[in-house]
Design a protein around this motif. Structure first.
Motif, mmCIF file in Angstrom:
data_model
loop_
_atom_site.group_PDB
_atom_site.id
_atom_site.type_symbol
_atom_site.label_atom_id
_atom_site.label_comp_id
_atom_site.label_asym_id
_atom_site.label_seq_id
_atom_site.Cartn_x
_atom_site.Cartn_y
_atom_site.Cartn_z
ATOM 1 N N THR A 1 39.935 9.481 138.553
ATOM 2 C CA THR A 1 40.513 10.869 139.196
ATOM 3 C C THR A 1 40.274 11.947 137.991
ATOM 4 N N ASP B 1 38.702 12.266 149.498
ATOM 5 C CA ASP B 1 39.736 12.009 148.466
ATOM 6 C C ASP B 1 39.915 10.781 147.716
ATOM 7 N N ASN C 1 42.733 8.623 145.516
ATOM 8 C CA ASN C 1 43.919 8.390 144.897
ATOM 9 C C ASN C 1 44.695 9.667 144.837
ATOM 10 N N GLY C 2 44.636 10.617 145.876
ATOM 11 C CA GLY C 2 45.381 11.778 145.871
ATOM 12 C C GLY C 2 45.057 12.804 145.100
ATOM 13 N N THR D 1 44.814 18.225 144.972
ATOM 14 C CA THR D 1 44.892 19.145 143.597
ATOM 15 C C THR D 1 43.679 20.167 143.773
ATOM 16 N N ARG E 1 38.272 10.759 154.445
ATOM 17 C CA ARG E 1 39.710 10.559 154.000
ATOM 18 C C ARG E 1 40.311 11.968 154.327
ATOM 19 N N ASP F 1 44.214 0.753 149.740
ATOM 20 C CA ASP F 1 45.210 1.395 148.585
ATOM 21 C C ASP F 1 46.165 2.435 149.314
ATOM 22 N N PRO F 2 47.301 1.988 148.947
ATOM 23 C CA PRO F 2 48.223 2.967 149.605
ATOM 24 C C PRO F 2 48.348 4.347 149.285
ATOM 25 N N THR F 3 47.604 5.006 148.346
ATOM 26 C CA THR F 3 47.406 6.218 148.029
ATOM 27 C C THR F 3 46.339 7.021 148.816
ATOM 28 N N ASP F 4 45.539 6.003 149.591
ATOM 29 C CA ASP F 4 44.373 6.639 150.564
ATOM 30 C C ASP F 4 45.013 6.919 151.735
ATOM 31 N N GLY F 5 45.087 7.986 152.465
ATOM 32 C CA GLY F 5 45.455 8.486 153.688
ATOM 33 C C GLY F 5 45.246 7.212 154.839
ATOM 34 N N THR G 1 44.974 -2.449 147.984
ATOM 35 C CA THR G 1 44.024 -2.065 147.068
ATOM 36 C C THR G 1 42.829 -1.922 147.629
#
Length: 351
Positions: free
Chosen positions: A81, A103, A105-106, A110, A127, A173-177, A204
């Motif tokens: 990131t 994207d 990991n979010g 940003t 994503r 991975d839960p941070t991936d929409g 993951t």
């Protein structure tokens, strides 16, 4: 601000971008500004989650943009990131007429804010990114539905009652929409059949970590597992490695039509895979990017979470229709039909 941003940008946003904050002003001349207006800046996420990013998307996007007379600044964040942020800052400082962001990991959110501050429209590629001007991907909830149906059909083929089956659910991975869409679609279909997840590890996109998570689940359930819903082929290959260790075969799922996934299907260890030809996605994203670089405002056929979206149709692939993947050039028989898989290829009419 996605649709409003594009409306405003259709006349002024594509005049290039200048750095803000610590990046320093670019002091662009007319020539530099013109170059920025002709540049599509692309950030790919990694090389681990799928081979498609470098071998598929990069050359496809680059060719489409170049053929249309535009420049392509394509970089890979290598699953970092911080590197993703550094790449974005460098690209925006040099100048972008549009950004295509996959994207990671979010961090895409940003970078999107920085791009919008610089007056640059953003296409969320593959994503989702909240607030993007456009989103181009496959219908990822449908992907999950197809995967969930693999588990339902696989259990029925083994004459096991879905309502009493013990199914482990291995998410991305839960941070991936997209991971949320995959899981939502899968749970909808499996739930309708009466399936409940016996265990659901955190999730993951790292295959090694996914294998560890599944080993822990296998141990906890003492091997009493009837099926495994897995979000993609790479993670599922790790799941199958664990199952192989115990000489156990159960229905499993995946997506990406990877070499490992196709081989596991032919070996009877994976029910199917969801095939998403990257060429279609790259073509659609390139068309949207080119329109924006030309100062136009494309009209998307649908919206997702308020973002104008192009959602392509995924394809379920099993042994009987696997030939399409080879015909499309997204896998080769020389790579898939090796070792103990060769005989399975012959039996399936794949040569």
């Amino acid at each position: 601000m996605g649709m409003v941003a594009v409306a405003a940008m259709s006349t002024i946003a594509l005049a290039g971008c200048s750095s803000n904050g610590s990046g320093g002003g670019s002091g662009s001349s007319g020539g530099a500004t013109s170059a920025a207006k002709k540049t599509a800046c692309v950030i790919l996420p990694d090389t681990e989650s799928s081979p498609r990013w470098e071998s598929g998307d990069r050359p496809a996007l680059n060719k489409a943009l170049n053929d249309a007379g535009f420049n392509a600044n394509i970089q890979n964040a290598q699953n970092s990131t911080s590197k993703y942020t550094q790449i974005a800052q460098s690209q925006l400082t040099k100048g972008c007429g549009v950004m295509l962001l996959v994207d990671l990991n979010g961090v895409g959110a940003t970078v999107l804010q920085k791009a919008h501050t610089a007056g640059v429209p953003v296409i969320a590629y593959d994503r989702p990114i909240k607030g993007a001007d456009y989103y181009v991907s496959f219908d990822n909830e449908k992907v999950g539905e197809l995967e969930g149906q693999m588990i339902v059909d696989g259990l029925k083929a083994e004459k096991k009652d879905p309502k009493t089956a013990k199914v482990v659910c291995m998410s991305g991975d839960p941070t991936d929409g997209n991971a949320a869409f995959f899981k939502s679609g899968a749970l909808k279909v499996m739930g309708a059949a009466g399936i409940k997840c016996a265990l659901s590890p955190a999730g993951t996109w790292d295959a090694t970590k996914s294998g560890t998570e599944f080993q822990q689940a296998y141990t906890t359930l003492k091997g009493n597992i009837d099926a495994v819903w897995t979000a993609n082929d790479a993670n599922n290959a790790a799941v199958i490695t664990v199952l192989n260790k115990y000489n156990k075969t159960v229905p499993t799922s995946g997506q990406d039509a990877s070499v490992a996934g196709l081989q596991n299907i032919l070996l009877g260890k994976q029910y199917g895979t969801v095939y998403k030809p990257y060429q279609l996605e790259a073509k659609q994203a390139s068309e949207v990017a080119i329109s924006l670089l030309q100062g136009k405002k494309p009209s998307a056929p649908t919206t997702q979470d308020g973002v104008p979206s192009y959602l392509l149709t995924p394809i379920l692939v099993k042994a009987d229709n696997m030939k399409q993947v080879f015909d499309d050039g997204n896998a080769t028989t020389s790579a898939v039909c090796t070792g103990n898989v060769a005989a399975k290829c012959s039996a399936a009419g794949i040569s």
